[in-house]
Motif scaffolding. Structure first.
Motif, short mmCIF file in Angstrom:
data_model
loop_
_atom_site.label_atom_id
_atom_site.label_comp_id
_atom_site.label_asym_id
_atom_site.label_seq_id
_atom_site.Cartn_x
_atom_site.Cartn_y
_atom_site.Cartn_z
N GLU A 6 0.83 -1.20 0.00
CA GLU A 6 0.00 0.00 0.00
C GLU A 6 0.87 1.25 0.00
O GLU A 6 2.00 1.25 0.50
CB GLU A 6 -0.90 0.04 1.25
CG GLU A 6 -1.81 -1.15 1.42
CD GLU A 6 -1.21 -2.22 2.31
OE1 GLU A 6 -1.98 -3.03 2.88
OE2 GLU A 6 0.04 -2.25 2.46
N SER A 7 0.31 2.32 -0.52
CA SER A 7 0.97 3.63 -0.48
C SER A 7 -0.10 4.71 -0.49
O SER A 7 -1.27 4.43 -0.79
CB SER A 7 1.92 3.80 -1.66
OG SER A 7 1.20 3.76 -2.88
N GLY A 9 -0.83 6.91 2.15
CA GLY A 9 -1.31 7.39 3.43
C GLY A 9 -0.60 8.66 3.85
O GLY A 9 0.35 9.11 3.22
N LEU A 20 -5.36 6.23 -1.71
CA LEU A 20 -4.51 5.09 -1.38
C LEU A 20 -4.38 4.19 -2.61
O LEU A 20 -5.34 4.02 -3.36
CB LEU A 20 -5.11 4.28 -0.23
CG LEU A 20 -5.40 5.04 1.06
CD1 LEU A 20 -5.90 4.07 2.13
CD2 LEU A 20 -4.19 5.79 1.55
N CYS A 22 -2.75 0.32 -3.99
CA CYS A 22 -2.27 -1.00 -3.62
C CYS A 22 -1.69 -1.65 -4.88
O CYS A 22 -2.41 -1.85 -5.86
CB CYS A 22 -3.39 -1.85 -3.06
SG CYS A 22 -2.95 -3.57 -2.71
N THR A 117 -0.99 1.12 5.54
CA THR A 117 -0.52 2.50 5.43
C THR A 117 -1.35 3.36 6.39
O THR A 117 -2.58 3.21 6.47
CB THR A 117 -0.61 3.02 3.98
OG1 THR A 117 -0.04 4.32 3.89
CG2 THR A 117 -2.04 3.06 3.47
N GLN A 118 -0.68 4.24 7.12
CA GLN A 118 -1.35 5.03 8.14
C GLN A 118 -2.05 6.23 7.52
O GLN A 118 -1.46 6.98 6.73
CB GLN A 118 -0.32 5.53 9.17
CG GLN A 118 -0.90 6.45 10.23
CD GLN A 118 -1.81 5.72 11.20
OE1 GLN A 118 -1.47 4.66 11.71
NE2 GLN A 118 -2.98 6.31 11.48
#
Length: 123
Positions: A6-7, A9, A20, A22, A117-118
């Motif tokens: 994931e990216s 965040g 977001l 994935c 991802t936060q």
């Protein structure tokens, strides 16, 4: 073996937006139901959104309907979650997930997970 990363965040103010992404490797996602699940601090994982193999079917938990949109690009092996009008209660770690099963909407069982991802929504 299916791997999900994931990216996208980050920290955003209430009312803001994040997208977001994935990225899936190891297998084509053509035959996988894909979804996003989130986990807030001290809480269990909650289903957020899911999408069927070709994207004809989507499902959202009530709290994000009208604000979040899930999409997939099977040619690129990616799944995205567009999040608009974000609220502090959306703060969580968001996980991308893949399922080998048929599309069962929110009852789909997922078998593969990313690291998360936060997403933090705060002033």
């Amino acid at each position: 073996q299916v791997q999900l990363v994931e990216s996208g965040g980050g920290l955003v103010q209430p009312g803001g937006s994040l997208r977001l992404s994935c990225e899936v490797s190891g297998r084509s996602i053509d035959n996988y139901v894909m979804g996003w699940v989130r986990q807030a601090p001290g809480k269990e994982r909650d289903f957020v959104a899911g999408i069927s193999w070709r994207g004809a079917g989507t499902y959202y938990t009530d709290s994000v309907k009208g604000r979040f949109t899930i999409s997939r690009d099977n040619a690129k092996n990616t799944v995205d979650l567009q999040m608009n009008s974000l609220k502090p209660e959306d703060t969580a770690v968001y996980y991308c997930a893949a399922s080998r099963d048929n599309w069962y909407g929110p009852r789909t069982e997922y078998h593969y997970w990313g690291q998360g991802t936060q997403v933090t929504v705060s002033t």
